[in-house]
Write a protein that holds these residues in place. Structure first.
Motif, PDB file in Angstrom:
ATOM      1  N   VAL A  28       8.105  -0.292  -0.974  1.00  0.00           N
ATOM      2  CA  VAL A  28       7.880  -1.678  -1.378  1.00  0.00           C
ATOM      3  C   VAL A  28       7.091  -1.762  -2.696  1.00  0.00           C
ATOM      4  O   VAL A  28       7.359  -2.613  -3.538  1.00  0.00           O
ATOM      5  CB  VAL A  28       7.131  -2.449  -0.264  1.00  0.00           C
ATOM      6  CG1 VAL A  28       6.708  -3.826  -0.729  1.00  0.00           C
ATOM      7  CG2 VAL A  28       8.004  -2.550   0.961  1.00  0.00           C
ATOM      8  N   GLY A  29       6.158  -0.870  -2.902  1.00  0.00           N
ATOM      9  CA  GLY A  29       5.291  -0.954  -4.075  1.00  0.00           C
ATOM     10  C   GLY A  29       5.877  -0.380  -5.340  1.00  0.00           C
ATOM     11  O   GLY A  29       5.612  -0.876  -6.430  1.00  0.00           O
ATOM     12  N   ASP A  32      11.360   0.095  -4.751  1.00  0.00           N
ATOM     13  CA  ASP A  32      12.300  -0.966  -4.433  1.00  0.00           C
ATOM     14  C   ASP A  32      12.660  -1.778  -5.676  1.00  0.00           C
ATOM     15  O   ASP A  32      11.941  -1.802  -6.672  1.00  0.00           O
ATOM     16  CB  ASP A  32      11.682  -1.889  -3.383  1.00  0.00           C
ATOM     17  CG  ASP A  32      12.681  -2.860  -2.792  1.00  0.00           C
ATOM     18  OD1 ASP A  32      13.867  -2.493  -2.704  1.00  0.00           O
ATOM     19  OD2 ASP A  32      12.267  -3.974  -2.436  1.00  0.00           O
ATOM     20  N   SER A  35       9.942  -4.442  -6.271  1.00  0.00           N
ATOM     21  CA  SER A  35       8.642  -3.825  -6.032  1.00  0.00           C
ATOM     22  C   SER A  35       7.519  -4.584  -6.753  1.00  0.00           C
ATOM     23  O   SER A  35       7.758  -5.411  -7.629  1.00  0.00           O
ATOM     24  CB  SER A  35       8.665  -2.375  -6.516  1.00  0.00           C
ATOM     25  OG  SER A  35       8.779  -2.341  -7.921  1.00  0.00           O
TER      26      SER A  35
END
Length: 146
Positions: A28-29, A32, A35
Motif C-alpha cells: 500500500v505504501g 501499489d 500508493s
C-alpha cells in the motif's frame, strides 16, 4: 530430533501476522498504483500546477488591462510600437542607450529625439544633429547614420 522443527518455519509460524502486516504496508505504501508515495508525488505536482495557474491568471489580468488601455487610448498603440518594436515617426531618430547586452525577456530603454526640419545653408551643410562624443561610444542606432 523429530520434535524440533526447522527454525525458519518456526519464525514464520510465530510472526505470521507481523509479516502479513509488513507486506501489506509495503504494497500500500510503495508498490501499489495508488500508493502513499505516488499520492505525495501527485500532491506536489498539483501544488506546482496551482502556482502556474496563479501565474497565468496574473499574466492574463495584466494583458487584459493592457488590451483595455489599447482600446481606450489610441496613443498607447504608438507607445508600444516605439518601446517594443523600435518604430519611429519620420522626423525622429532612435538611439538605444545600453551598456549591457540584452538578456532574454529584458527591457531596453530607448531615447527618441525629434530632429527639426532645417533648410541647408549650402549644398554640403545638412544641419542634421549628431550625437555627442560621450554618447557616441554607447549608442547603437537602429537607423544608419549618414
Amino acid at each position: 530430533m523429530a520434535g524440533r522443527k526447522n527454525p525458519v518455519f518456526s519464525f514464520l509460524n510465530h510472526n505470521k501476522y507481523w509479516i502479513v502486516v509488513i507486506i501489506g504496508v509495503l504494497i500500500v505504501g510503495v508498490l501499489d498504483e495508488n500508493s502513499f508515495y505516488k499520492m505525495l508525488k501527485n500532491n506536489m505536482e498539483i501544488a506546482d500546477l496551482k502556482e502556474q495557474i496563479d501565474t497565468y491568471n496574473e499574466q492574463y489580468e495584466k494583458d487584459e488591462a493592457q488590451l483595455r488601455e489599447l482600446r481606450r487610448n489610441p496613443k498607447a498603440i504608438t507607445k508600444i510600437a516605439r518601446e517594443r518594436y523600435f518604430m519611429k515617426a519620420d522626423d525622429e531618430d532612435i538611439f538605444v542607450l545600453s551598456t549591457e547586452l540584452p538578456n532574454k525577456g529584458s527591457v531596453i530603454t530607448t531615447e527618441t529625439v525629434k530632429t527639426p526640419e532645417a533648410t541647408p545653408t549650402n549644398a554640403t551643410d545638412t544641419a542634421r544633429p549628431q550625437p555627442s562624443e560621450a554618447n557616441a561610444q554607447n549608442n547603437h542606432s537602429t537607423t544608419p547614420q549618414p
